[in-house]
Design an enzyme around this catalytic site. Structure first.
Site, PDB file in Angstrom:
ATOM      1  N   HIS A  68       0.832  -1.209   0.000  1.00 39.57           N
ATOM      2  CA  HIS A  68       0.000   0.000   0.000  1.00 39.57           C
ATOM      3  C   HIS A  68       0.868   1.262   0.000  1.00 39.57           C
ATOM      4  O   HIS A  68       0.571   2.235  -0.705  1.00 39.57           O
ATOM      5  CB  HIS A  68      -0.882   0.049   1.252  1.00 39.57           C
ATOM      6  CG  HIS A  68      -1.850  -1.083   1.384  1.00 39.57           C
ATOM      7  ND1 HIS A  68      -1.665  -2.120   2.264  1.00 39.57           N
ATOM      8  CD2 HIS A  68      -3.018  -1.329   0.748  1.00 39.57           C
ATOM      9  CE1 HIS A  68      -2.686  -2.958   2.173  1.00 39.57           C
ATOM     10  NE2 HIS A  68      -3.523  -2.505   1.261  1.00 39.57           N
ATOM     11  N   LYS A  80      -1.447  -4.032  -8.922  1.00 37.21           N
ATOM     12  CA  LYS A  80      -1.675  -5.129  -9.866  1.00 37.21           C
ATOM     13  C   LYS A  80      -1.884  -6.457  -9.155  1.00 37.21           C
ATOM     14  O   LYS A  80      -2.218  -7.441  -9.801  1.00 37.21           O
ATOM     15  CB  LYS A  80      -0.472  -5.250 -10.816  1.00 37.21           C
ATOM     16  CG  LYS A  80      -0.454  -4.202 -11.908  1.00 37.21           C
ATOM     17  CD  LYS A  80       0.557  -4.593 -12.978  1.00 37.21           C
ATOM     18  CE  LYS A  80       0.637  -3.556 -14.084  1.00 37.21           C
ATOM     19  NZ  LYS A  80       1.666  -3.918 -15.085  1.00 37.21           N
TER      20      LYS A  80
END
Lengths: 286, 286
Positions: free
Chosen positions: B35, B147
């Site tokens: 993150h 992704k």
């Protein structure tokens, strides 16, 4: 007034204007005084007025009038100039929908499955989709919709609330001809005799509203059924009415309860063979 | 760094900043270096970085880990401060969803019905809904997605394209531990022994990609089936892998064709009883 046919050009033009208030009036063109009233409302509430003209294929069902829906861009542009719109957005189907059917769907739940949806089951899915797209393309602060499409307005209010579109929705009162008929692009499908008797629809809603204002809630169903029967058995000058629906809801399109004060009668009614007219009437119970 | 719990406060804060570039990084909190890498990408591409932390109930199915999903707001805020995020948006469920279930649904079609959707059939409906809401609340110019959730990224790209959200989507490469395991909040569900052997998943994808790069397209199905069998029959230190899916698509998540060059292997695989890990690997055929 400038006319844009591509999303890119419209966005580039609007980008430097975003410190001002932008209003969107979505239409399918073939503009009448009802539309122009929406544009005037936009003009009164915003610095920049964008009118979209797009006959949205995804809100038409198979066998409906998509192909024959009147396309009158030149006349529309002239009318919009006369009411001081700033920008017209008139994209092609390919510009709006590079892929059809789309993969993404915007569905509106229960209130998109009643009333008009009974005969046009996917209509409001197309409305939710195209309105979401137009909102994202124009990014208006305000959008104006007419109350003639009452169910559509309720669906759009719900869409804005549940998807958090940062847009104020203004519902504009129905504009009527002097004899009471709600203005509609589809009125031009009426024969002269049908047109003459069409105001009976609004007159019927007024009489029904007056009756329901003071009626016992328990009697609603019977009163409404009687009204439908009367309309269906009307035959003046060989003009026949055939009620598609005529129903009463509260003003959020929820089924009415005995203690609801603000109600609305909504109808779709065929006049003759090919014209389906919408009308509605809000009223307050005593 | 400021933290907002209401839509109104966040919007009021962002309103005067809209001449600058705003990036949104949507998360469910319990932040790890994956993150933080997204936030750094946002920082490098925008003037203002907004990170949302919201464990979205509508993307969890019945019996999934919504109730037990780790909630670590204080630690998350500390990490976000360290990477210079500007604003954290951490709304309550009630703030995001005054009504549940919502009436409005945002559906994503075929690519939302494959792969993860086989075991989580409504997951991407919830993702489409919450992402649409976050886009409208924050109105970012840019949004960053990892992704690792490859299918989610493809669905969001499609959502943006088909609904015309004026947002650039940036897909960020997967961040991995030194031994190759893709970082995930759910890795903490692994036992120590499971964690030790978890990198076999990525290693397997690498070997498969190497094989598929030069294989005949006609042999793909057999090669993939063999890989799945191998994983399912693996048993090291009593650690067992159970493949949920392991499939090859082109990079738009369409079924691959013989002449497609850019492909991706996607897998979801259980390690032990309760941990379902996602991983994927893009590769180019020779």
């Amino acid at each position: 007034m400038k006319i844009f046919h591509t999303i890119k050009e419209l966005r580039e033009t609007l980008q430097p204007l975003r410190t001002q208030t932008i209003a969107l009036v979505p239409t399918m063109g073939n503009l009448h005084n009802g539309h122009l009233d929406l544009v005037k409302k936009a003009r009164a509430n915003a610095d920049i007025v964008v009118v979209s003209i797009f006959i949205n294929p995804t809100q038409f069902g198979v066998g409906e009038d998509f192909d024959t829906y009147p396309r009158t861009l030149d006349a529309d542009v002239e009318k919009l100039t006369s009411v001081n719109a700033d920008y017209v957005f008139a994209p092609s189907v390919e510009e709006m929908y590079p892929i059809l059917p789309t993969n993404v769907q915007v569905l509106s739940g229960d209130i998109s499955k009643i009333l008009c949806a009974k005969t046009r089951p996917t209509h409001f899915d197309g409305v939710g989709l195209v309105v979401s797209k137009l909102f994202n393309i124009v990014q208006p602060n305000i959008a104006i919709f007419g109350k003639k499409d009452y169910q559509q307005l309720a669906i759009i209010r719900q869409l804005v609330a549940e998807l958090n579109f940062p847009i104020e929705i203004i519902g504009a009162e129905i504009v009527r001809a002097d004899d009471g008929l709600a203005l509609s692009s589809r009125n031009q499908y009426l024969t002269e005799t049908e047109r003459k008797h069409a105001p009976l629809l609004q007159k019927t809603l007024q009489n029904l509203a007056n009756e329901l204002k003071t009626a016992n809630f328990a009697d609603f169903d019977n009163i409404i059924a009687k009204t439908i029967d009367n309309l269906n058995s009307t035959n003046i000058d060989n003009v026949r009415f055939k009620v598609d629906y005529l129903e009463v809801f509260n003003q959020n399109l929820q089924p009415p309860k005995a203690d609801d004060k603000g109600l609305v009668i909504l109808t779709a009614c065929y006049l003759g063979d090919k014209t389906r007219l919408l009308d509605n009437l809000e009223f307050t119970r005593n």
